[in-house]
Design an enzyme around this catalytic site. Structure first.
Site, PDB file in Angstrom:
ATOM      1  N   ASP B 200       1.108  -0.888   0.070  1.00 17.96           N
ATOM      2  CA  ASP B 200      -0.161  -0.122   0.532  1.00 17.96           C
ATOM      3  C   ASP B 200       0.811   1.509  -0.117  1.00 17.96           C
ATOM      4  OD1 ASP B 200      -1.626   2.369   0.431  1.00 17.96           O
ATOM      5  OD2 ASP B 200      -3.148   1.147   1.982  1.00 17.96           O
ATOM      6  N   HIS B 201       1.135   1.710  -1.081  1.00 20.71           N
ATOM      7  CA  HIS B 201       2.222   2.614  -1.500  1.00 20.71           C
ATOM      8  C   HIS B 201       1.656   3.371  -0.158  1.00 20.71           C
ATOM      9  CE1 HIS B 201      -0.317   4.533  -4.409  1.00 20.71           C
ATOM     10  NE2 HIS B 201       0.264   6.292  -3.828  1.00 20.71           N
ATOM     11  N   HIS B 263      -5.835   2.879   1.119  1.00 22.98           N
ATOM     12  CA  HIS B 263      -4.921   4.480   2.497  1.00 22.98           C
ATOM     13  C   HIS B 263      -5.671   4.724   3.777  1.00 22.98           C
ATOM     14  CE1 HIS B 263      -3.198   3.639  -1.617  1.00 22.98           C
ATOM     15  NE2 HIS B 263      -3.611   4.130  -2.402  1.00 22.98           N
TER      16      HIS B 263
END
Lengths: 368, 515
Positions: B200-201, B263
């Site tokens: 999950d960048h 996010h």
């Protein structure tokens, strides 16, 4: 502003690349007037565009000889984003009687809507010998309170360093600048008793230290650290200090006892003891164009040899295993250049490396 | 220090180094010719190489369906790095990185791809004279994840004696709870959980990591960080852009799957988690999972009360006329995909009971901003007259993640003058003004952490599943309501602050912060 002071907006700064500056100057000025001018310049820039905000990271005081101030300006211009938030240059000409100053507040770009652009402040104060006794009271009002302060005196002047050190939390030096490396070790060591020292000679060796650490990181190779039998470090002829710091680092991390080195022409040799003898050799590499290390070789009792040499696009690694098999490859990494090293030195003033001082102390025991 | 002490303990040489050593590794990118690889992964790898941060022995293999030679792929890599790297490439470093890259073409379900891959990997090791860690980066469409993982397992590539093998899986990790469970099952049939790095960048962004420092390195906030002092929390991820060329993905995903399920729930976890005992991966992730478990699965009856979705209609953005979502290229006619989603969640535990957490995410809103706003309860008694002022507002702490990362504290202050009148003022801290270093790209940090085997910034299987348990009922309910043309999906004008229906979620006298 007094009648002889002047603010110009839009001119270029001489210490950092900028698209726009607000500049003030005054002859026969006082520290209070300089500080007031800086506040005014900052307020003007912010009023001009709310996207301009002052950087608040680090003060840097540079005590420089006025005849070399252009060279220092060139070096500081190259540090880019590592420019100190407020740079105070004390430009020294022993014959100067009057205190003159120039201040600029520079932005590297114009802010776009919703974007912030950092402002960096630079003050150049022209001082003479008669001001040396009052140096602290000249510099003190100019540093931004509550920010760490880095002191740099690239042309020596220990009397100025002594005067300014109470304002600093860190001292930047390049121990390869000293004409004699044994004096460099003593000076760095004495300073490190008083303040946190950032030594550019140490920072130039960072990629080498990282690679040695990485080589011996796998558990099956870590035991080899205890069986090192020989180290050869090749260095720029002026960078003996850098080689000594590298050996000092290994000695301090691995618990070696070091004997004083012995001169053999351009080479220094000696030994360390870690329950067994370790042969040490420091060789000058006249072909090396830039300061710092040129190469190193580490050998262990089991016949492993690691060699690292400066190369294109990184360090050239050569490894021989215990059975005599040899391999070569490149460990990628771009050269930081001297500007990059200086920028890194400024950044390091905000960090603390606990291994430099023990390395320095170990290097001191190798003094012939 | 004795030989035994050196061999048995930590590496004594890493002390003081900013970069910790990473074991020699071969990185295999599946989907190597895709957008993510070109825009993010290859530039990230170049920047790591530039900084000397890659493992001392590093090899890269690209795997993709397109037929091409090694040389052609290297040329593509060079072009992508030149175009998307955050710094101008150094010729020597770039040459060094490129010269060794191999390309393996083929369909991801073809055995020959994996046979060839094995041959290439073995070749690197033969050349190096040592075994190398392996990291498989799945940067493909999500439907290929299971087949790639299973083929890696079938070909014995999920384990490699004496080394570490890791698989890095891009989002989305499933498009529903059922898919996520099934994908986890199939991945964990082949790999151990410790080998799996779900990206999950957002978690790789410095800004998200700073939230932990903000909360747990500052004594002044934590005593207030509970239901006794905090009135409500708003988390906003607003974009001013539309879907651009991503219709193929976005029209099947929507705002809830694209941003909130992963996010924004992660941001909520960072706000609401208890201080971990230590900052090890397991301790941090354990605390985050506890937060997710404290949010109950919404029932069908509750969903209209706690969730709102909408789609953007034509409007104006940046001074230009822009089309509505249904007019965007690639969007299915009559699509019911939401481009805006807002939720009201509660974290039912001792610390947070009764504190609403409002989440909203959307495209084509007034501007781009990601922020967390924590509103404190009002003071119990106000001794000042509010005549002639804008009034005393409760303190608000706003953590801005982008575009200008910082912290703003809204305080009441006296308006200068002879009368005691109060208005809110901002006390601002901006990270950009206080640090010299440029933050690394999220992918640089995440690739290094995956190669190093540090899973702290990656999502664990139970986190993913807990996130889906919250979002899945909402998606199911939404899938059963009619589309915009039938009046079941509210619309908002592009360039606006979102649909007015989002106000229906708000309790008491709460109101959304202006975007």
């Amino acid at each position: 502003m007094t009648s002889c002071s002047m603010i110009i907006t839009g001119g270029p700064s001489d210490l950092m690349p900028a698209v726009s500056d607000a500049v003030w100057s005054e002859q026969g000025t006082t520290p209070d007037a300089i500080e007031a001018a800086l506040r005014e310049l900052l307020a003007e820039r912010h009023a001009e565009n709310g996207g301009y905000v002052p950087a608040r990271v680090l003060n840097m005081m540079a005590f420089v000889e006025s005849q070399w101030s252009g060279e220092i300006a060139n070096r500081l211009r190259g540090v880019g984003r590592y420019h100190a938030s407020r740079l105070i240059v004390l430009s020294y000409d022993p014959h100067r009687e009057r205190l003159d100053a120039r201040a600029s507040v520079a932005a590297e770009d114009d802010p776009k809507p919703g974007e912030l652009i950092l402002l960096h402040e630079t003050v150049i104060v022209e001082i003479g010998e008669r001001h040396l006794d009052d140096l602290l009271t000249i510099a003190d009002p100019l540093v931004v309170s509550d920010l760490p302060t880095l002191l740099w005196s690239p042309h020596g002047h220990p009397e100025a360093v002594d005067a300014l050190l109470p304002l600093a939390q860190a001292m930047l030096l390049d121990s390869v600048d000293e004409p004699a490396w044994h004096e460099a070790i003593d000076r760095a060591s004495a300073l490190s008793e008083r303040v946190y020292v950032v030594d550019l000679a140490w920072l130039r060796s960072t990629p080498w230290r990282e690679r040695i650490a990485a080589t011996f990181d796998p558990p099956e190779l870590r035991a080899e650290l205890g069986t090192i039998t020989a180290i050869t470090v090749r260095h720029h002829p002026d960078s003996t200090m850098a080689a000594m710091l590298l050996i000092g680092w290994l000695a301090s991390r691995l618990g070696w006892h070091l004997d004083p080195l012995i001169h053999h022409g351009e080479t220094l040799s000696g030994k360390a003891n870690a329950g067994h003898d370790i042969a040490l050799c420091l060789e000058a590499a006249p072909e090396q164009q830039v300061r710092g290390l040129a190469g190193l070789s580490i050998e262990t009792a089991s016949g492993i040899q690691l060699r690292l040499d400066r190369g294109m696009g990184g360090l050239r690694a050569h490894r021989r295993d215990g059975k005599g098999n040899e391999r070569e490859w490149t460990i990628l990494g771009a050269s930081r250049g001297e500007a990059g090293i200086l920028g890194e030195g400024i950044r390091q003033a905000l960090l603390r490396d606990p291994t430099y001082r023990p390395a320095l102390q170990a290097a001191q025991t190798m003094l012939p | 220090m004795s030989v035994a002490a050196v061999s048995e303990g930590e590496n004594p040489l890493v002390e003081g180094l900013e970069r910790l050593p990473v074991a020699p590794t071969t990185l295999v990118i599946f989907g190597a010719t895709g957008d993510l690889a070109k825009r993010k992964l290859l530039p990230a790898l170049y920047n790591l190489a530039h900084e000397g941060a890659l493992p001392e022995r590093f090899h890269l293999v690209g795997v993709s369906r397109k037929e091409k030679e090694h040389e052609d792929y290297r040329a593509e890599c060079e072009q992508a790095i030149g175009q998307f790297s955050r710094r101008k490439p150094d010729e020597d470093v770039l040459k060094g990185l490129l010269e060794d890259i191999k390309y393996v073409p083929g369909e991801f379900d073809e055995d020959s791809v994996y046979t060839e891959l094995e041959r290439v990997l073995d070749g690197f090791e033969k050349n190096a004279g040592e075994k190398l860690n392996r990291a498989f980066y799945l940067s493909t469409a999500p439907n290929f994840f299971p087949v790639i993982v299973e083929k890696l397992g079938e070909h014995g590539l999920a384990q490699h004696e004496g080394t570490e093998v890791r698989v890095i899986i891009e989002k989305p990790f499933g498009t529903s709870l059922q898919e996520a469970l099934e994908l986890n099952r199939r991945v964990l049939d082949v790999f151990e959980e410790a080998q799996v790095f779900r990206i999950d960048h957002y978690l790789g962004k410095e800004t998200v990591q700073n939230m932990m420092a903000f909360r747990f390195a500052n004594g002044m906030f934590e005593p207030l960080w509970n239901r006794n002092y905090i009135d409500h929390v708003q988390i906003t991820a607003a974009e001013d852009i539309g879907i651009g060329s991503r219709a193929g993905y976005y029209d099947h995903a929507g705002a809830l799957r694209d941003l909130i399920q992963n996010h924004m729930l992660q941001l909520l976890c960072h706000v609401a988690m208890e201080p971990p005992v230590s900052f090890t991966a397991e301790e941090v992730r354990n605390e985050k999972v506890k937060v997710l478990h404290a949010i109950h699965e919404p029932t069908l009856q509750e969903i209209p009360e706690i969730a709102v979705r909408a789609q953007y209609a034509a409007g104006h953005s940046g001074g230009e006329d822009v089309p509505g979502y249904l007019e965007e290229e690639g969007v299915r006619p009559g699509s019911t995909t939401e481009t805006f989603a807002a939720l009201r969640l509660e974290v039912d535990n001792w610390r947070w009971a009764g504190v609403p957490f409002y989440l909203r995410a959307g495209k084509r809103l007034a501007r781009k901003i990601t922020e967390i706003a924590v509103t404190l309860k009002p003071v119990p008694h106000l001794a000042f007259s509010q005549d002639g002022s804008l009034g005393v507002k409760p303190n608000q702490l706003v953590l801005t993640l982008q575009p200008n990362e910082g912290v703003t504290l809204q305080l009441g202050a006296k308006i200068p003058g002879s009368r005691m009148r109060i208005r809110s003022v901002n006390m601002e801290f901006l990270y950009g003004t206080s640090f010299m270093s440029q933050s690394p790209e999220a992918y640089e940090r995440l690739i290094m952490d995956a190669m190093r085997g540090d899973p702290t910034l990656f999502t664990r299987n139970d986190e993913v599943e807990a996130q889906w348990r919250i979002c899945d009922p909402i998606l199911q309910a939404w899938s059963q309501t009619p589309g915009p043309r039938a009046g079941g999906l509210p619309q908002y004008k592009a360039g606006s602050h979102g649909p007015s229906e989002a106000d229906d979620l708000l309790l008491d006298d709460h109101h959304w912060r202006a975007i």
